[in-house]
Write an enzyme that holds these catalytic residues in place. Structure first.
Site, mmCIF file in Angstrom:
data_model
loop_
_atom_site.group_PDB
_atom_site.id
_atom_site.type_symbol
_atom_site.label_atom_id
_atom_site.label_comp_id
_atom_site.label_asym_id
_atom_site.label_seq_id
_atom_site.Cartn_x
_atom_site.Cartn_y
_atom_site.Cartn_z
ATOM 1 N N THR A 44 0.828 -1.216 0.000
ATOM 2 C CA THR A 44 0.000 0.000 0.000
ATOM 3 C C THR A 44 0.861 1.265 0.000
ATOM 4 O O THR A 44 0.363 2.341 -0.303
ATOM 5 C CB THR A 44 -0.962 0.041 1.213
ATOM 6 O OG1 THR A 44 -0.197 -0.128 2.408
ATOM 7 C CG2 THR A 44 -2.008 -1.045 1.127
ATOM 8 N N ARG A 115 19.420 -8.261 17.355
ATOM 9 C CA ARG A 115 20.768 -8.472 16.800
ATOM 10 C C ARG A 115 21.570 -7.177 16.769
ATOM 11 O O ARG A 115 22.776 -7.190 16.961
ATOM 12 C CB ARG A 115 20.676 -9.040 15.367
ATOM 13 C CG ARG A 115 20.260 -10.505 15.290
ATOM 14 C CD ARG A 115 20.632 -11.108 13.946
ATOM 15 N NE ARG A 115 20.001 -10.459 12.814
ATOM 16 C CZ ARG A 115 18.765 -10.702 12.397
ATOM 17 N NH1 ARG A 115 18.005 -11.583 13.027
ATOM 18 N NH2 ARG A 115 18.277 -10.072 11.352
ATOM 19 N N TYR A 154 -6.783 -7.417 11.626
ATOM 20 C CA TYR A 154 -6.023 -6.214 11.984
ATOM 21 C C TYR A 154 -6.004 -6.041 13.500
ATOM 22 O O TYR A 154 -4.934 -5.935 14.107
ATOM 23 C CB TYR A 154 -6.656 -5.004 11.306
ATOM 24 C CG TYR A 154 -5.855 -3.726 11.456
ATOM 25 C CD1 TYR A 154 -4.651 -3.552 10.782
ATOM 26 C CD2 TYR A 154 -6.309 -2.683 12.263
ATOM 27 C CE1 TYR A 154 -3.919 -2.372 10.916
ATOM 28 C CE2 TYR A 154 -5.583 -1.507 12.397
ATOM 29 C CZ TYR A 154 -4.386 -1.358 11.720
ATOM 30 O OH TYR A 154 -3.665 -0.194 11.855
ATOM 31 N N ARG A 195 -10.575 5.074 3.698
ATOM 32 C CA ARG A 195 -10.982 5.604 4.998
ATOM 33 C C ARG A 195 -11.764 6.900 4.824
ATOM 34 O O ARG A 195 -11.778 7.502 3.758
ATOM 35 C CB ARG A 195 -9.761 5.810 5.895
ATOM 36 C CG ARG A 195 -9.356 4.508 6.552
ATOM 37 C CD ARG A 195 -8.107 4.647 7.379
ATOM 38 N NE ARG A 195 -6.935 4.780 6.531
ATOM 39 C CZ ARG A 195 -5.678 4.764 6.987
ATOM 40 N NH1 ARG A 195 -5.466 4.625 8.278
ATOM 41 N NH2 ARG A 195 -4.656 4.879 6.169
HETATM 42 N N1 UDP Z 1 -17.005 5.575 6.851
HETATM 43 C C1 UDP Z 1 -18.047 6.154 6.139
HETATM 44 N N2 UDP Z 1 -17.880 6.343 4.816
HETATM 45 C C2 UDP Z 1 -16.760 6.016 4.141
HETATM 46 C C3 UDP Z 1 -15.689 5.436 4.861
HETATM 47 C C4 UDP Z 1 -15.851 5.229 6.218
HETATM 48 O O1 UDP Z 1 -19.099 6.486 6.715
HETATM 49 O O2 UDP Z 1 -16.693 6.222 2.920
HETATM 50 C C5 UDP Z 1 -17.153 5.403 8.296
HETATM 51 C C6 UDP Z 1 -16.802 4.034 8.823
HETATM 52 O O3 UDP Z 1 -17.885 3.152 8.750
HETATM 53 C C7 UDP Z 1 -16.406 4.365 10.241
HETATM 54 C C8 UDP Z 1 -15.793 5.745 10.148
HETATM 55 O O4 UDP Z 1 -16.248 6.298 8.923
HETATM 56 O O5 UDP Z 1 -17.541 4.436 11.070
HETATM 57 C C9 UDP Z 1 -14.285 5.733 10.126
HETATM 58 O O6 UDP Z 1 -13.889 4.793 9.167
HETATM 59 P P1 UDP Z 1 -12.404 4.634 8.667
HETATM 60 O O7 UDP Z 1 -12.394 3.527 7.672
HETATM 61 O O8 UDP Z 1 -11.876 5.960 8.261
HETATM 62 O O9 UDP Z 1 -11.569 4.253 9.955
HETATM 63 P P2 UDP Z 1 -11.786 3.221 11.151
HETATM 64 O O10 UDP Z 1 -13.158 2.604 11.060
HETATM 65 O O11 UDP Z 1 -10.703 2.235 10.988
HETATM 66 O O12 UDP Z 1 -11.678 4.078 12.343
#
Ligand code: UDP
Length: 344
Positions: A44, A115, A154, A195
């Site tokens: 990534t 090491r 994860y 995200r």
């Molecule tokens: N989320 C959302 N729309 C998106 C991507 C994420 O509503 O397009 C929501 C997701 O379901 C979560 C929050 O935003 O409740 C944060 O998600 P992200 O994937 O950024 O991080 P993480 O869940 O790992 O904190």
């Protein structure tokens, strides 16, 4: 100036150094005058993230997956382990590889640290708290994680990595520090990261529907990348070793709907919001208690969302065309071959 006579100069390996966080960390370490070895599989991470450092005499790039044993013949003083896909769609694309990256990969870096007599900082995560039943989250909260769900690769991988780190510390083998990183955003996130911050910004810039999963009432606390990098470096260098995990994040807490409204107010867009199903095990609330970081490191974030968000939007606006030309992260099969390499 003879740069090699600088007394504090260290050789520092950044695993995952071509990723979003890792590349900003490489920049900061280079800025302090250190030798930086960036190790990245480019699963990534992206070569262009470290392009400005490419031909610098104090910078070196090694393309390798940390799931494979790591041999470095030069002395190493410090190791930052930031090597792991961190967005739910990316870490779920090959969940077995994600788990192995945290467990076998962290194990390989711990052996390397032992090491070399190097100090190691492990990038852990707020995901160790799962869908938390305590709010805000302090480090002594043991968490609420579904160990069989789609986030487990994860969450549980990172929890196992913490267990490895603290066993190594207790055995005296490695001086380990563990940062629990809460949601972080900023320039160099991938447009296809998946995200919330990058999704909303990219969708708004493309005049595409802005996706909110669930009702948008769930919360996150967003830390700007420069603050996070400063926290990582403070934790790596603090004396004595805290011998405890340390939360790093910005306690400012926002609903996802509030974040979407902020983006809409900052980006000229014709986009409107669409609601999609909430992913399984999606945490409902998240906010770090950073008392420990304040006390031990004298650290706290400086950049509020109202400042970090426009800076991130400006970066995406300038770089979106380039991001669109990028290939997606390499296919699952490549990662699986790596695991087979470990097993064999
Ligand atoms: N989320 C959302 N729309 C998106 C991507 C994420 O509503 O397009 C929501 C997701 O379901 C979560 C929050 O935003 O409740 C944060 O998600 P992200 O994937 O950024 O991080 P993480 O869940 O790992 O904190």
């Amino acid at each position: 100036m003879k740069i090699d006579t600088i007394p504090h100069r260290k050789t520092i390996l950044v695993a995952g150094g071509a990723g979003f966080l890792g590349s900003h960390l490489c920049d900061a370490l280079m800025g302090e005058g250190h030798h930086v070895i960036c190790l990245d599989s480019f699963l990534t991470g992206r070569p262009q993230n470290t392009l400005p450092l490419k031909n610098h005499p104090r910078f070196e790039m090694i393309e390798q997956d940390i799931c494979l044993p790591i041999e470095i013949d030069r002395p190493i003083d410090q190791i930052y382990n930031l090597a792991c896909p961190a967005s739910p769609p990316h870490y779920q694309a090959d969940p077995i590889h994600t788990m192995m990256t945290s467990v076998a990969g962290t194990g390989n870096l711990l052996r390397l640290a032992e090491r070399h007599g190097a100090r190691l900082l492990q990038a852990s995560t707020s995901e160790v708290y799962g869908d938390p039943q305590e709010h805000p989250q302090r480090e002594n909260y043991w968490g609420h994680v579904n160990c069989t769900g789609p986030r487990a690769c994860y969450d549980e991988g990172k929890r196992a990595a913490e267990a490895l780190c603290f066993d190594e510390l207790r055995s005296g083998a490695v001086d380990v520090r563990v940062a629990r990183i809460f949601n972080t955003y900023g320039p160099r996130m991938r447009a296809d990261d998946g995200r919330i911050v990058s999704n909303l910004i990219v969708q708004a810039l493309r005049n595409a529907p802005m996706t909110i999963y669930g009702t948008g009432t769930q919360t996150r606390s967003f830390c700007y990348v420069s603050d996070l990098v400063a926290g990582l470096m403070a934790l790596m260098n603090v004396e004595p070793n805290p011998e405890m995990p340390v939360n790093l994040g910005n306690p400012g807490e926002f609903t996802i709907a509030e974040l979407a409204e902020m983006v809409i107010a900052m980006v000229p867009t014709t986009s409107s919001i669409v609601y999609e199903p909430l992913p399984i095990d999606d945490p409902q609330r998240r906010r770090p208690d950073i008392t420990r970081a304040r006390t031990i490191l004298g650290w706290e974030p400086k950049v509020p969302l109202a400042e970090g968000l426009p800076a991130t939007i400006a970066w995406f606006a300038a770089n979106l065309a380039e991001s669109e030309a990028l290939p997606p992260p390499p296919a699952t099969r490549r990662a699986r071959r790596t695991i087979e390499g470990v097993a064999g």
